[in-house]
Design a protein around this motif. Structure first.
Motif, short mmCIF file in Angstrom:
data_model
loop_
_atom_site.label_atom_id
_atom_site.label_comp_id
_atom_site.label_asym_id
_atom_site.label_seq_id
_atom_site.Cartn_x
_atom_site.Cartn_y
_atom_site.Cartn_z
N PHE A 72 0.86 -1.17 -0.02
CA PHE A 72 -0.03 -0.01 0.09
C PHE A 72 0.98 1.38 -0.08
N ILE A 96 -5.42 6.18 -0.99
CA ILE A 96 -4.38 4.83 -0.66
C ILE A 96 -4.55 4.21 -1.76
N LEU A 112 -3.22 0.49 -3.59
CA LEU A 112 -2.85 -0.92 -3.49
C LEU A 112 -2.14 -1.37 -4.98
N VAL A 120 0.59 -5.04 3.02
CA VAL A 120 -0.93 -5.58 3.60
C VAL A 120 -0.61 -7.01 4.35
#
Length: 396
Positions: free
Chosen positions: A6, A41, A43, A70
């Motif tokens: 992340f 955010i 990913l 994560v």
């Protein structure tokens, strides 16, 4: 199963997302591996993305403030610390969509983690976010050596679900401040580009190495950020003092040990009246990309008149028309990127600017919408008089 990483954006999420996509491109990853988990955010997961790549990618970024891994199995997260001999220091941050959480929740969770660690025979100290904040700031993480002596546990709240992570890296804020405030030469009266934005602009080239040319180098913010992440640079300006300042600032970085071995050259060049010898030299130089911000006038403390805005924009337009004519017709560069800033000025009747097609020909493909469709890439503060509009162009 590949790890998922992340990234938390700073104050300008669209710029941060674009920068991350461009840096991933430079590592031969497609931007499609990036998921927008929330506004700030992102990913990233790919079976070819290693921990070393993840570290190197984050270290290049100017627009992300923290990054981590994560957590796959929350139930076993604390088990890895049970054999720690020394006292652990840890913190908790809620990042992403923070609504619905408060610092009472953070404190309660911290105490539960302390009890969990104690069951494993591990002593710990819990660092709370400042005041009513829900996440630790970089200064707290660095001052308390949290990432070295323990961990930061992240509750990552997305648009539709919640996941958990462990912070691995935070932005080198001290490095950016040092290059901004401690450099030998900076012309405050002329205004300086924020180093974080300069780093992002360099990364918008989607390159990992090569020669970056800044034709309006000023006191050298863009060249300094470029050499810091390993590029060679050409830095030119019509002003002798600007050229000398850039040269001294890069030498200062080198003498300080802040940069590895790089090649750079500073020289005087007025793009509106280019010297033929320098044009020939530029033509024979393998320039990888052009990254620049022109002189936009002195910093403004209040809105300007429409006439003054037009005067400033005409000056900027003249510089860019001359620059693109130089690139297209005299040094004849093809297949390169140009990352440029066009200002908007706040007048008493609203904002005034000029369009990108007023200065760059149709052979320059605008890449902004490839990364952020239907959005503008802008850097500005709430009380700004000058807004920076960033354009990523690619020469066909």
């Amino acid at each position: 199963m590949p790890k998922q990483y992340f990234f938390e954006a700073g104050s300008f999420p669209d710029l941060s997302y674009t920068e991350l996509c461009c840096v991933l491109e430079s590592f031969n990853f497609n931007k499609e591996i990036v998921e927008k988990f929330s506004e700030n955010i992102f990913l990233v997961k790919n079976e070819s993305l290693t921990d070393d790549m993840f570290r190197n990618i984050f270290k290049r970024l100017g627009g992300c403030i923290r990054a981590g891994i994560v957590i796959r199995n929350l139930d076993s997260f604390l088990e890895e610390f049970q054999n720690e001999g020394e006292k652990i220091i840890f913190g908790i941050s809620i990042i992403g969509n923070k609504s619905g959480y408060n610092n009472v929740f953070v404190k309660k969770l911290g105490n539960e983690i302390k009890r969990g660690l104690k069951e494993y025979g591990v002593n710990s100290r819990f660092v709370l976010p400042m005041r009513k904040e829900l996440s630790l700031n970089t200064a707290q993480l660095v001052k308390n050596n949290i990432l070295e002596r323990g961990f930061e546990f992240d509750i990552i709240v997305g648009n539709s679900r919640e996941i958990y992570g462990r912070t691995e890296y935070v932005q080198d804020l001290g490095g950016f401040v040092k290059r901004d405030m401690n450099r030998p030469n900076a012309n405050i009266l002329m205004g300086t580009l924020p180093p974080k934005l300069a780093r992002m602009m360099v990364n918008f080239t989607a390159l990992r190495s090569g020669i970056i040319w800044d034709p309006f180098c000023g006191s050298g913010t863009i060249p300094m950020e470029a050499v810091t992440i390993g590029f060679n640079v050409l830095a030119s300006d019509a002003d002798d003092l600007a050229v000398a300042s850039t040269d001294e600032n890069i030498r200062w970085l080198n003498e300080d040990g802040s940069i590895d071995e790089i090649l750079y050259e500073t020289f005087k060049l007025d793009v509106t009246r280019p010297d033929s010898k320098i044009v020939k030299k530029l033509k024979n130089t393998d320039i990888s990309a052009v990254v620049c911000e022109p002189f936009m006038g002195p910093p403004q403390k209040s809105p300007v008149s429409e006439n003054r805005a037009e005067e400033l924009l005409n000056s900027v337009g003249k510089l860019y028309k001359s620059l693109f004519d130089l690139i297209d017709n005299r040094i004849e560069k093809r297949g390169i990127r140009a990352v440029i800033i066009i200002p908007s000025y706040k007048t008493f009747n609203g904002w005034k600017t000029i369009g990108i097609r007023e200065v760059a020909g149709n052979r320059w493909i605008l890449k902004n919408s490839y990364y952020v469709p239907n959005k503008e890439l802008r850097w500005y503060r709430q009380d700004s008089i000058i807004m920076r509009n960033i354009f990523i162009l690619e020469r066909s």
